[in-house]
Design an enzyme around this catalytic site. Structure first.
Site: not given
Ligand code: RB5
Length: 159
Positions: A13-14, A70-73, A75, A103, A137-138
Site C-alpha cells: 500500500d502507500h 504495508c505500514g505494519t505488515g 493488514g 516451520h 513434523r511440520h
Molecule cells: C496505513 O496507514 C496503514 O494502516 C497500513 O499501511 C497498515 O499498517 C495496516 O495494517
C-alpha cells in the site's frame, strides 16, 4: 541450459511502496522474476486490495510466492491470508523469516515499512527466498491449515 526463474509477486500500500521498490531490486538481484502488482505512489490506497492481488497471483499460478508490505505488515498479511492457498507471515527479523519458511512453509512474507529498517527488510526477504520448508513434523501441521480452510473447521478443542 535455460532455467526458468521463479516468479515472486510483490505488492504494497502507500505506506510500503518505497520499501517495495527496494525489495523489488533485491529480489531481481537474487535471480527471481518479479511480478509487481502496485501500488506505485504515496497516494493513499487500501491495503486489502494489494494483499488480495498477491493472493490472486498465487492462486492463478502467475507467482509461486509473494512479498507484501504495508505500514505494519499486518493488514496486508490478513488480506493475503483470506486465500486458502496463502500462508502469509509477518516477519520482523531474519529468525522469523527463516522459521516462517522452515516451520510454516509460508509462501508470502509480510513486512511493516514503519516497523523494520530497510536493511532488515532486505535480509528478511533474502532469507525467506533462500530457506526451504523443513517438512517432517511440520508437514502434518501445515496440512491441518489446508484442511481447516477446506472444511471451514475452526477448532478442535480436544487437542
Ligand atoms: C496505513 O496507514 C496503514 O494502516 C497500513 O499501511 C497498515 O499498517 C495496516 O495494517
Amino acid at each position: 541450459m535455460m532455467t526458468v526463474k521463479e516468479t515472486i509477486a510483490i505488492a504494497a500500500d502507500h505506506a510500503g511502496f518505497r520499501l517495495k521498490s527496494l525489495l523489488k531490486d533485491e529480489i531481481e538481484a537474487a535471480g527471481y522474476h518479479v511480478l509487481d502488482l502496485g501500488t506505485d505512489s504515496p497516494e493513499s490506497v487500501d491495503y486489502p486490495d494489494y494483499g488480495l492481488a498477491v493472493a490472486a497471483a498465487i492462486e492463478s499460478g502467475r507467482a509461486s510466492r509473494g512479498v507484501v508490505v504495508c505500514g505494519t505488515g499486518m493488514g496486508i498479511a490478513i488480506a493475503a491470508n483470506r486465500s486458502s492457498r496463502v500462508r502469509a507471515a509477518v516477519c520482523h527479523d531474519v529468525t522469523t523469516a527463516r522459521l516462517a519458511r522452515q516451520h510454516n512453509d509460508a509462501n508470502v512474507i509480510a513486512l511493516g515499512a514503519r516497523i523494520v529498517g530497510e536493511e532488515v527488510a532486505r535480509e528478511c526477504v533474502r532469507t525467506f527466498l533462500q530457506t526451504n520448508f523443513a517438512g517432517g513434523r511440520h508437514e502434518r501441521r501445515v496440512a491441518k491449515l489446508a484442511e481447516a480452510s477446506q472444511s471451514r473447521k475452526t477448532a478442535d478443542v480436544s487437542v
